[in-house]
Write an enzyme that holds these catalytic residues in place. Structure first.
Site, PDB file in Angstrom:
ATOM      1  CD  GLU A 592      -2.713  -1.362  -0.048  1.00  0.00           C
ATOM      2  OE1 GLU A 592      -2.921  -0.370  -0.776  1.00  0.00           O
ATOM      3  OE2 GLU A 592      -3.128  -2.503  -0.334  1.00  0.00           O
ATOM      4  CG  ASP A 655       1.903  -7.399  -5.932  1.00  0.00           C
ATOM      5  OD1 ASP A 655       1.317  -7.049  -4.892  1.00  0.00           O
ATOM      6  OD2 ASP A 655       1.332  -8.017  -6.852  1.00  0.00           O
TER       7      ASP A 655
END
Length: 754
Positions: A592, A655
Site C-alpha cells: 500500500e 507488489d
C-alpha cells in the site's frame, strides 16, 4: 514490499537443529586429570622445571577456557535456537501442510510454497475462487453472524438497525410470500417497463434522475462526489463512463471468445423478465436482445482501463454549462439539481469528467436510440441491481448465470452467509463497533503503527539508493513518504455511539421487509454522497469497513488504510516469529505504501494533489523502469491467455516494492533485536521463512471462467504471478534459496522500480 545478521546456509541450520547438549561434548572427548596412586605430590617437592611447566599448563588452560567462552558466546549469538512453543509448532504445521517440498523453489516457488494447499483446497461449491483472503473472510463472517444474532441492550441505535436489516434478510418466509411484488410495484411507480406492461413514453429525464439518486444505479454514466484530484481539500461532482451489465467491455466486443457468457447473460435477462410478469418468451427475448445490443454499443465507446492510467491526461474540469454543450442529450442542470437537492447547482458549477470523448459519444447514442429502448435499458439497470433482494426464484436465476459467468457450482449455501455479506456491504460501519470489540485487541493499533513505521523507514532507505531518480525529485518523494497518514483498524467515529447514530440517523430499517430496507439504503447512501458536495473531505470517511480483509491507499488523502479484518493471522500473529509477520502484514503495508509511488500514485504530491512534481528526467527514467515490468508480466499467461502487463502495472509495482521494503524492514529489525528462534522441522532459515510467508498469503485457486474474468477486469496479476513475478526480481530471494543464475526464479534480467 545488508546487516550483520548471520545468513546461515541450509546445511548449517540442519546441523544446529540436530545437536543436543550431550552431543556437543561426546564422552570420548572428555579429559580426566588423575594423580599418582599415592596421592598428590607436594608443590615444594617439585623441581624448578616441573614448576615452570605446571604454570605454563595453567596459563594455557586459562587461555583455552577464555577462547571457549568467546566461541560459546558467538555460537549463541549467531545460531538461533529452535522455537518449540505451542504457537510455533502450530504455525509450522500450517506452513508444512501448505507446501510441496518436492518442488524445487528455484524452479517454481509458488508451487513449492502453495502446492500442498492447492491439492487440499479445491474451489468450494458456491464459489468461483478460494484463497487465504476467502478463508479469513469466512472466519470474520462467523463472528459477525454471532454478533448480529445476539443483541445486547448496550448497542447503539445504528447497530440495532444493522440487526434489523440482517433479520429481515433471514426472514425467508416473508420474502417468499411477497415474491416479485416489491419490485413490480417499484417499476410501476417509475412509469412502467415495456417488458412487463405499459410504460410512460415521455419520462426519460425523470426516470434517469430517479434511478440515479433513489436507487444509486449508473445507466449511461456514473455521477458521484469525491475529492478534487487537483484540489484535494475540496469535494467536487465527478462524471465518468459506466452502464455495462457485464464486468468488462471485452465480453461484448470479443463475441466468439465470450459467446457462452453472452448467451447466458441474455437467458438471464429473459428469465428475470418472465419472473416479473413479462409474459411469453417470444415477446421478451427480442426486447432483451435490443438491450444487450445497446450495451454492446456502449462497450464500443467505452475506453479500456489500460488507456486510462495516466490521470493527468484524463482529468478535465468543466462547468455545468460546458457539460451541457459536450453532452446535450441530458438536460444537465435539472438533472443535477434533482439528484443533489437541496444543494443548488448553477451553470458555473465545476464538474470533473474523465473522458470527454465518451460523454460526447454517449450523448449521440442516446439521441439516436428509440425512447422505448432507452427506458427498457434504464429499468433493466434497476432490475439487475435489485432482483437479489427477492424470492428464491430470482436467487436461482442469479446462480445459473453465475455458473456460466464465473464457473460457480450451484450449491445450497446457508442463508446466513448471504445475509451477513449483504449486511456488511450495506451497514458495515454500523456493525463495525461490535466486530472491533470482539476481535481487535487494544494494543493492535500500536503494534500495527510500529510495523508501518519500520516499513516506511525501509522504503525511504531504498529511495536513497535509487540511481535513476534526480535529487530534487528524490527529496520531494521522501517528503511524500513522510507525510503518508496511517489509518488502522477502524475510523474513530464508529466507537462513539452518539457520532455513529448521527451518521445513520436518516436511515430506518423496517422489520421483516428486506427489499424495502435495501431500497431505503440505496436512497440513504445517495443522500450521504450528495451531502458531501459542499463539505471538505474527511479522513474518517473510509472506503472499506472494519471487518474487510483488505487494505488500500488513497491518493487524494495520501493515506494508507488497514481495516481490523486484515490485522489477523495469517497476515499477523503476535506469537509468530517476525519473519512471518514481516512476510505477511509487512508486505501488505509495503504494497500500500508503494502505491503512493506507482504509475498513478506518483502523479499526486504529498498533499494529495494531482500535479507534475517530478522533473522530466525522472519521469522518463521511471517510464523506462516500468516498461520492464510491463514486458515481464505481459509474458505470463493463464490457460493460454496473457496477463495484461499495462493494466496490472500499478499493482505489480506495489507488489515488488512492498516485498523489497518489508524484507529490508525485517533485516533492520533483526539488526536491532537479534536473530529470532527458528521454526522446528522445516530446515529453513528465517530469511527463507520471510519469503515463504509472503508466498503463502497468495495461495489460491480459481475456476477457468473466473481466471478469464480476472485477466480482463482485475488490476492485480493472478496470484501465481504476484508471487513469482516479485521474487524473481529479488536478488535477496535467490541468495537465500541459492538459486543458480538463469534458473526460472533467478533470471539474469530483473526489473526494479522502487
Amino acid at each position: 514490499m545488508m546487516s550483520t545478521y548471520k545468513r546461515a546456509t541450509l546445511d548449517e541450520e540442519d546441523l544446529v537443529d540436530s545437536l543436543s547438549e550431550s552431543d556437543v561434548y561426546p564422552n570420548h572427548l572428555q579429559v580426566n586429570f588423575r594423580g599418582p596412586r599415592n596421592g598428590q605430590r607436594c608443590w615444594a617437592a617439585r623441581t624448578p622445571v616441573e614448576k615452570r611447566l605446571v604454570v605454563l599448563v595453567a596459563l594455557l588452560a586459562a587461555a583455552l577456557v577464555a577462547c571457549l567462552a568467546v566461541l560459546g558466546i558467538q555460537y549463541q549469538t549467531r545460531t538461533p535456537s529452535v522455537c518449540l512453543s505451542e504457537a510455533c509448532i502450530s504455525v509450522t504445521s500450517s506452513i508444512l501442510s501448505s507446501m510441496d517440498p518436492t518442488v524445487d523453489p528455484c524452479q517454481d516457488f509458488f508451487t513449492y510454497a502453495c502446492g500442498g494447499w492447492i491439492k487440499a483446497n479445491p474451489v468450494p461449491d458456491g464459489h468461483s475462487r478460494w484463497g487465504t483472503f476467502s478463508n479469513l473472510w469466512e472466519h470474520n463472517q462467523a463472528i459477525i453472524k454471532h454478533l448480529l444474532e445476539n443483541s445486547t441492550a448496550s448497542v447503539s441505535e445504528a447497530e440495532r438497525k444493522a440487526q434489523v436489516y440482517y433479520r429481515a434478510c433471514m426472514n425467508e418466509t416473508r420474502i417468499e410470500e411477497l415474491k416479485a411484488k416489491p419490485l413490480m410495484e417499484l417499476i410501476e411507480k417509475l412509469g412502467g417497463w415495456n417488458i412487463t406492461g405499459p410504460w410512460d413514453k415521455d419520462n426519460f429525464q425523470d426516470t434517469l434522475q430517479v434511478v440515479t439518486s433513489h436507487y444509486h444505479t449508473s445507466p449511461f454514466f456514473s455521477v458521484y462526489v469525491s475529492a478534487d484530484s487537483k484540489n484535494s481539500n475540496s469535494n467536487v461532482i465527478q462524471v465518468d463512463q459506466s452502464g455495462l451489465g457485464l464486468p468488462s467491455r471485452d465480453y461484448y466486443l470479443n463475441k466468439t471468445e465470450n459467446e457462452k457468457v453472452l448467451t447466458g447473460y441474455l437467458n438471464y435477462m429473459v428469465q428475470l423478465g418472465k419472473l416479473l410478469g413479462g409474459g411469453a418468451e417470444d415477446t421478451i427475448r427480442p426486447q432483451m436482445q435490443q438491450i444487450l445490443d445497446f450495451e454492446t454499443a456502449l462497450a464500443n465507446i467505452t475506453i479500456p482501463q489500460e488507456k486510462r492510467r495516466d490521470e493527468e491526461l484524463i482529468y478535465h474540469k468543466v462547468t455545468a454549462a460546458e457539460l451541457q454543450t459536450l453532452a446535450p442529450a441530458i438536460n444537465w442542470l435539472p438533472f443535477l439539481n434533482t439528484i443533489f437537492y437541496p444543494v443548488e447547482i448553477n451553470e458555473s458549477e465545476p464538474i470533473v469528467i474523465y473522458d470527454k470523448e465518451y460523454l460526447s459519444k454517449v450523448s449521440t447514442l442516446i439521441n439516436s436510440t428509440d425512447k422505448c429502448l432507452l427506458n427498457n435499458y434504464m429499468i433493466w439497470n434497476l432490475v439487475r441491481k435489485t432482483s437479489s433482494f427477492l424470492d428464491q426464484r430470482f436467487q436461482d436465476a442469479d446462480e445459473k448465470f453465475m455458473e456460466v459467468m464465473y464457473g460457480t457450482k450451484k450449491t445450497c449455501l446457508p442463508r446466513w452467509k448471504f445475509c451477513v455479506s449483504d449486511t456488511e456491504n450495506t451497514l458495515g460501519f454500523a456493525l463495525g463497533p461490535m466486530f472491533v470489540k470482539a476481535t481487535f485487541a487494544e494494543d493492535s493499533k500500536n503494534i500495527a503503527s510500529e510495523i508501518i513505521l519500520e516499513i516506511k523507514k525501509a522504503f525511504e532507505e531504498s529511495l536513497s539508493t535509487l540511481k535513476w531518480m534526480d535529487e530534487d525529485t528524490r527529496k520531494s518523494a521522501k517528503e511524500k513518504a513522510d507525510a503518508i497518514y496511517n489509518m488502522i483498524g477502524y475510523p474513530n467515529f464508529i466507537m462513539d455511539p452518539k457520532e455513529l447514530d448521527k451518521v445513520f440517523n436518516d436511515y430506518t430499517a423496517v422489520p421483516d421487509l428486506y427489499f424495502e430496507n435495501a431500497m431505503r439504503f440505496f436512497n440513504f447512501s445517495w443522500r450521504v454522497t450528495a451531502d458531501q458536495l459542499r463539505k471538505a473531505p474527511n479522513r474518517d470517511q473510509w472506503s472499506m469497513t472494519p471487518p474487510m480483509v483488505n487494505a488500500y491507499y488513497s491518493p487524494t488523502k495520501n493515506e494508507i488504510v488497514f481495516p481490523a479484518g486484515i490485522l489477523q493471522a495469517p497476515f499477523y500473529t503476535r506469537s509468530s516469529p517476525n519473519a512471518l509477520n514481516f512476510g505477511g502484514i509487512g508486505v501488505v503495508v509495503g504494497h500500500e505504501l508503494t502505491h503512493a509511488f506507482d504509475d498513478q500514485g506518483r502523479e499526486y504530491d504529498k498533499d494529495g494533489n494531482l500535479r507534475p512534481w517530478w522533473k522530466n528526467s525522472s519521469v522518463e527514467a521511471f517510464k523506462q523502469q516500468t516498461a520492464c515490468m510491463v514486458e515481464q508480466y505481459g509474458n505470463y499467461s493463464v490457460n493460454g491467455e496473457p496477463v495484461n502487463g499495462r493494466h496490472t502495472l500499478g499493482e505489480n509495482i506495489a507488489d515488488n516494492g512492498g516485498l523489497k521494503a518489508a524484507y529490508r524492514a525485517y533485516q533492520n529489525w533483526v539488526k536491532k533485536n537479534g536473530a529470532e528462534q527458528t521454526l522446528p522441522t522445516l530446515g529453513l532459515t528465517n530469511n527463507q521463512l520471510f519469503f515463504l510467508s509472503f508466498a503463502q498469503v497468495w495461495c489460491s485457486v480459481r475456476t477457468p471462467e473466473s481466471s478469464h474474468e480476472g485477466l480482463i477486469t482485475d488490476p492485480h496479476s493472478p496470484s501465481r504471478f504476484r508471487v513469482i513475478g516479485s521474487i524473481s526480481n529479488s536478488k535477496e530471494f535467490s541468495e537465500h534459496f541459492h538459486c543458480p543464475p538463469g534458473s526460472p526464479m533467478n533470471p539474469h534480467h530483473k526489473c526494479e522500480v522502487w
